[in-house]
Motif scaffolding. Sequence first.
Motif, PDB file in Angstrom:
ATOM      1  N   TYR A   1    -214.811 -33.474  29.121  1.00 14.43           N
ATOM      2  CA  TYR A   1    -214.975 -34.438  30.209  1.00 14.43           C
ATOM      3  C   TYR A   1    -216.424 -34.909  30.282  1.00 14.43           C
ATOM      4  O   TYR A   1    -217.328 -34.281  29.718  1.00 14.43           O
ATOM      5  CB  TYR A   1    -214.562 -33.823  31.552  1.00 14.43           C
ATOM      6  CG  TYR A   1    -215.371 -32.615  31.970  1.00 14.43           C
ATOM      7  CD1 TYR A   1    -216.439 -32.728  32.858  1.00 14.43           C
ATOM      8  CD2 TYR A   1    -215.057 -31.346  31.482  1.00 14.43           C
ATOM      9  CE1 TYR A   1    -217.180 -31.619  33.228  1.00 14.43           C
ATOM     10  CE2 TYR A   1    -215.789 -30.234  31.850  1.00 14.43           C
ATOM     11  CZ  TYR A   1    -216.848 -30.371  32.728  1.00 14.43           C
ATOM     12  OH  TYR A   1    -217.582 -29.276  33.100  1.00 14.43           O
ATOM     13  N   VAL A   2    -216.630 -36.025  30.979  1.00 15.71           N
ATOM     14  CA  VAL A   2    -217.970 -36.546  31.235  1.00 15.71           C
ATOM     15  C   VAL A   2    -218.408 -36.040  32.603  1.00 15.71           C
ATOM     16  O   VAL A   2    -217.696 -36.194  33.588  1.00 15.71           O
ATOM     17  CB  VAL A   2    -217.991 -38.087  31.220  1.00 15.71           C
ATOM     18  CG1 VAL A   2    -219.402 -38.609  31.546  1.00 15.71           C
ATOM     19  CG2 VAL A   2    -217.521 -38.617  29.866  1.00 15.71           C
ATOM     20  N   ASP A   3    -219.580 -35.436  32.662  1.00 12.35           N
ATOM     21  CA  ASP A   3    -220.124 -34.915  33.912  1.00 12.35           C
ATOM     22  C   ASP A   3    -221.324 -35.769  34.316  1.00 12.35           C
ATOM     23  O   ASP A   3    -222.276 -35.913  33.544  1.00 12.35           O
ATOM     24  CB  ASP A   3    -220.548 -33.466  33.745  1.00 12.35           C
ATOM     25  CG  ASP A   3    -221.208 -32.902  34.999  1.00 12.35           C
ATOM     26  OD1 ASP A   3    -220.479 -32.362  35.841  1.00 12.35           O
ATOM     27  OD2 ASP A   3    -222.443 -33.015  35.140  1.00 12.35           O
ATOM     28  N   VAL A   4    -221.266 -36.344  35.528  1.00  7.23           N
ATOM     29  CA  VAL A   4    -222.384 -37.127  36.063  1.00  7.23           C
ATOM     30  C   VAL A   4    -222.922 -36.399  37.283  1.00  7.23           C
ATOM     31  O   VAL A   4    -222.223 -36.235  38.279  1.00  7.23           O
ATOM     32  CB  VAL A   4    -221.951 -38.557  36.447  1.00  7.23           C
ATOM     33  CG1 VAL A   4    -223.130 -39.327  37.045  1.00  7.23           C
ATOM     34  CG2 VAL A   4    -221.393 -39.292  35.224  1.00  7.23           C
ATOM     35  N   ASP A   5    -224.150 -35.946  37.189  1.00 10.14           N
ATOM     36  CA  ASP A   5    -224.805 -35.199  38.262  1.00 10.14           C
ATOM     37  C   ASP A   5    -225.766 -36.146  38.977  1.00 10.14           C
ATOM     38  O   ASP A   5    -226.850 -36.459  38.465  1.00 10.14           O
ATOM     39  CB  ASP A   5    -225.555 -34.012  37.658  1.00 10.14           C
ATOM     40  CG  ASP A   5    -226.159 -33.090  38.708  1.00 10.14           C
ATOM     41  OD1 ASP A   5    -226.454 -33.572  39.815  1.00 10.14           O
ATOM     42  OD2 ASP A   5    -226.358 -31.904  38.405  1.00 10.14           O
ATOM     43  N   ILE A   6    -225.368 -36.616  40.148  1.00  7.66           N
ATOM     44  CA  ILE A   6    -226.176 -37.607  40.870  1.00  7.66           C
ATOM     45  C   ILE A   6    -227.510 -37.029  41.306  1.00  7.66           C
ATOM     46  O   ILE A   6    -228.564 -37.680  41.152  1.00  7.66           O
ATOM     47  CB  ILE A   6    -225.389 -38.160  42.073  1.00  7.66           C
ATOM     48  CG1 ILE A   6    -224.204 -38.995  41.592  1.00  7.66           C
ATOM     49  CG2 ILE A   6    -226.300 -39.006  42.981  1.00  7.66           C
ATOM     50  CD1 ILE A   6    -223.325 -39.539  42.703  1.00  7.66           C
TER      51      ILE A   6
ATOM     52  N   ASN B   1    -223.717 -35.481  31.121  1.00  7.12           N
ATOM     53  CA  ASN B   1    -223.390 -34.601  30.003  1.00  7.12           C
ATOM     54  C   ASN B   1    -221.951 -34.858  29.594  1.00  7.12           C
ATOM     55  O   ASN B   1    -221.073 -34.991  30.457  1.00  7.12           O
ATOM     56  CB  ASN B   1    -223.545 -33.134  30.394  1.00  7.12           C
ATOM     57  CG  ASN B   1    -224.980 -32.656  30.317  1.00  7.12           C
ATOM     58  OD1 ASN B   1    -225.477 -32.296  29.253  1.00  7.12           O
ATOM     59  ND2 ASN B   1    -225.661 -32.668  31.458  1.00  7.12           N
ATOM     60  N   TYR B   2    -221.723 -34.924  28.296  1.00 10.45           N
ATOM     61  CA  TYR B   2    -220.362 -35.027  27.790  1.00 10.45           C
ATOM     62  C   TYR B   2    -220.010 -33.689  27.171  1.00 10.45           C
ATOM     63  O   TYR B   2    -220.641 -33.238  26.206  1.00 10.45           O
ATOM     64  CB  TYR B   2    -220.237 -36.144  26.767  1.00 10.45           C
ATOM     65  CG  TYR B   2    -218.844 -36.274  26.174  1.00 10.45           C
ATOM     66  CD1 TYR B   2    -217.716 -36.324  26.997  1.00 10.45           C
ATOM     67  CD2 TYR B   2    -218.652 -36.348  24.800  1.00 10.45           C
ATOM     68  CE1 TYR B   2    -216.446 -36.429  26.465  1.00 10.45           C
ATOM     69  CE2 TYR B   2    -217.383 -36.467  24.258  1.00 10.45           C
ATOM     70  CZ  TYR B   2    -216.287 -36.504  25.100  1.00 10.45           C
ATOM     71  OH  TYR B   2    -215.017 -36.607  24.565  1.00 10.45           O
TER      72      TYR B   2
ATOM     73  N   SER C   1    -221.676 -28.900  25.907  1.00  8.07           N
ATOM     74  CA  SER C   1    -222.306 -30.212  26.034  1.00  8.07           C
ATOM     75  C   SER C   1    -222.733 -30.706  24.660  1.00  8.07           C
ATOM     76  O   SER C   1    -223.537 -30.067  23.974  1.00  8.07           O
ATOM     77  CB  SER C   1    -223.530 -30.134  26.958  1.00  8.07           C
ATOM     78  OG  SER C   1    -224.184 -31.398  27.012  1.00  8.07           O
ATOM     79  N   VAL C   2    -222.184 -31.866  24.258  1.00  7.44           N
ATOM     80  CA  VAL C   2    -222.510 -32.430  22.947  1.00  7.44           C
ATOM     81  C   VAL C   2    -223.354 -33.692  23.071  1.00  7.44           C
ATOM     82  O   VAL C   2    -223.844 -34.215  22.070  1.00  7.44           O
ATOM     83  CB  VAL C   2    -221.229 -32.738  22.146  1.00  7.44           C
ATOM     84  CG1 VAL C   2    -220.460 -31.453  21.868  1.00  7.44           C
ATOM     85  CG2 VAL C   2    -220.351 -33.745  22.875  1.00  7.44           C
ATOM     86  N   LEU C   3    -223.506 -34.190  24.298  1.00  2.00           N
ATOM     87  CA  LEU C   3    -224.333 -35.372  24.524  1.00  2.00           C
ATOM     88  C   LEU C   3    -224.893 -35.289  25.934  1.00  2.00           C
ATOM     89  O   LEU C   3    -224.149 -35.087  26.892  1.00  2.00           O
ATOM     90  CB  LEU C   3    -223.508 -36.655  24.362  1.00  2.00           C
ATOM     91  CG  LEU C   3    -224.265 -37.977  24.530  1.00  2.00           C
ATOM     92  CD1 LEU C   3    -225.313 -38.148  23.437  1.00  2.00           C
ATOM     93  CD2 LEU C   3    -223.296 -39.166  24.528  1.00  2.00           C
TER      94      LEU C   3
END
Length: 211
Positions: free
Chosen positions: A93-98, A104-105, A111-113
């Motif tokens: 999944y794509v993780d967006v930490d505001i 992070n993907y 995490s690969v990206l």
Amino acid sequence: MRKWIFLSKRIAAILVFVGVMCTISLSAKAGDFDPDFYAAQYPDVVAAYGTNPNALYSHYLTFGVNEHRYKNREDMIAAQNGQQISQDVPSTYVDVDIDNQTMNYYVDGVSVLSSAVVTGNTQNGNGTPRGVFFIDSKIPGKYLVGPTWNVWVNRWMRFTGAVGLHDASWRSEFGGDIYTYNGSHGCVNLPSDVANTLYDMVSVGTMVVVH
């Protein structure tokens, strides 16, 4: 089993801060998760979140797993017969930490990206919505048009409404507190090279967790 416990705890820890579940119209990308069964079996969830498949799946990921709810009828019957059942918890999944302004993907929990980002401008009420979503559109190039903007992006990955992940070639900096005074109109702005790479890695249906 240990791997599932680790992953479920990790996702639950992330999603416990997420208040509103997703509302897009895609069918939940959940393996053998059965939204019709889940809705019929748990009317309390329907009363709180409705019958949208993604909302039900989001509830399952956030709360249902730890509440020992069943994702389909087969699992319920198996458990009643004393059989061990597996939990379908995604680890990609794509993780967006505001708060930390990072993306992070994760693939199989790794995490690969990773990249700094700029999310929605909180000063003018355009903060990026928090929740569990799914990429529902990928376009290799389009204009983003609004009341006061008309910009071209090379990689567009929409995950809810008019909000998506995309490149922002007009920005020279990402991360920090930029989003509090010069953020986007709600989208997740990425450096061009990161947007290109992420676009090639994700697909329609990839889960996006914004927290």
